[in-house]
Scaffold this motif. Structure first.
Motif, PDB file in Angstrom:
ATOM      1  N   SER A 104      -3.231  -2.381  -2.285  1.00  0.00           N
ATOM      2  CA  SER A 104      -4.114  -1.223  -2.439  1.00  0.00           C
ATOM      3  C   SER A 104      -5.203  -1.506  -3.471  1.00  0.00           C
ATOM      4  O   SER A 104      -5.077  -2.422  -4.287  1.00  0.00           O
ATOM      5  N   ARG A 107      -3.946  -1.237  -7.058  1.00  0.00           N
ATOM      6  CA  ARG A 107      -3.159  -2.390  -7.523  1.00  0.00           C
ATOM      7  C   ARG A 107      -4.075  -3.558  -7.862  1.00  0.00           C
ATOM      8  O   ARG A 107      -3.858  -4.272  -8.839  1.00  0.00           O
ATOM      9  N   GLU A 135       0.084   2.579   2.409  1.00  0.00           N
ATOM     10  CA  GLU A 135       1.313   2.365   1.652  1.00  0.00           C
ATOM     11  C   GLU A 135       2.241   3.552   1.898  1.00  0.00           C
ATOM     12  O   GLU A 135       1.845   4.709   1.674  1.00  0.00           O
ATOM     13  N   PRO A 136       3.465   3.341   2.383  1.00  0.00           N
ATOM     14  CA  PRO A 136       4.369   4.445   2.723  1.00  0.00           C
ATOM     15  C   PRO A 136       4.619   5.411   1.570  1.00  0.00           C
ATOM     16  O   PRO A 136       4.649   6.622   1.761  1.00  0.00           O
ATOM     17  N   GLU A 137       4.804   4.873   0.374  1.00  0.00           N
ATOM     18  CA  GLU A 137       5.152   5.733  -0.764  1.00  0.00           C
ATOM     19  C   GLU A 137       4.004   6.619  -1.226  1.00  0.00           C
ATOM     20  O   GLU A 137       4.198   7.784  -1.555  1.00  0.00           O
ATOM     21  N   THR A 138       2.792   6.079  -1.270  1.00  0.00           N
ATOM     22  CA  THR A 138       1.662   6.820  -1.839  1.00  0.00           C
ATOM     23  C   THR A 138       0.605   7.229  -0.820  1.00  0.00           C
ATOM     24  O   THR A 138      -0.225   8.095  -1.095  1.00  0.00           O
TER      25      THR A 138
END
Length: 200
Positions: A104, A107, A135-138
């Motif tokens: 990302s 990052r 990104e799955p988490e964010t």
């Protein structure tokens, strides 16, 4: 058919994908046969006249293409002014993407210690990086290098990227998936690097 050919030329000048004979016939209110005959005649005329472009039937439709014999002229025109070298900031950002992809923007910014949004936009425009899902988490957009990047680097695949370890001082070496020892990044802080404010 006197007005059909010019009409076909006008329409084909603005298509962004091959146009089918059926679609052209419907738009121009002519029979598919009339359209097919006119298209073949146009293609033959361009070839016999030695024009710099040609009319090709591809993917089930028709579209204009530059003639292969004049590829060097087209390449020179398209690439003029596009050979400017990447700035140090762009090279560093590209390296982070190459070795940590998919990654990302936040990052990448964290690794470099500066906001790299502007540089990432430039790399996208240059065709060196592309979006690679989220990104799955964010939900943050992820980026990866492109085939054009491999072409420009002379690589057959990412497995040919050189190992980083020999180029890193031991004290600065970090695990590939760790940000430990890397400067933190505050998205609200002003840019600290002039290169990141300059398009490349």
């Amino acid at each position: 058919m006197s007005d059909l050919k010019p009409a076909l030329e006008a329409v084909l000048m603005v298509v962004d994908e091959p146009a089918t004979e059926a679609h052209l016939a419907k738009v121009l209110e002519r029979t598919p046969r009339e359209v097919a005959d006119a298209l073949h005649e146009l293609a033959d005329e361009y070839t016999s006249q030695g024009r710099g472009f040609e009319l090709r039937r591809v993917a089930g439709g028709w579209r204009y293409y530059t003639r292969a014999a004049f590829a060097p002229a087209v390449e020179a025109f398209v690439l003029e002014g596009q050979q400017a070298r990447l700035t140090q900031a762009a090279l560093e950002t590209l390296a982070v993407v190459a070795y940590r992809q998919p990654v990302s923007r936040s990052r990448v910014s964290a690794v470099r210690g500066v906001n790299c949004d502007g540089v990432m936009r430039t790399l996208l425009q240059r065709g060196l990086v592309e979006e690679a899902g989220a990104e799955p988490e964010t939900g943050a957009i992820l980026y990866r290098t492109t085939n054009y990047f491999l072409e420009r680097m002379g690589l057959r695949g990412l497995d040919e990227l050189p190992e980083l370890a020999p180029f890193l001082p031991e004290a600065e070496a970090v695990e590939p998936d760790s940000l430990e020892g890397v400067p933190s990044f505050d998205p609200d802080a002003p840019d600290r690097e002039d290169d990141d404010k300059t398009e490349v």
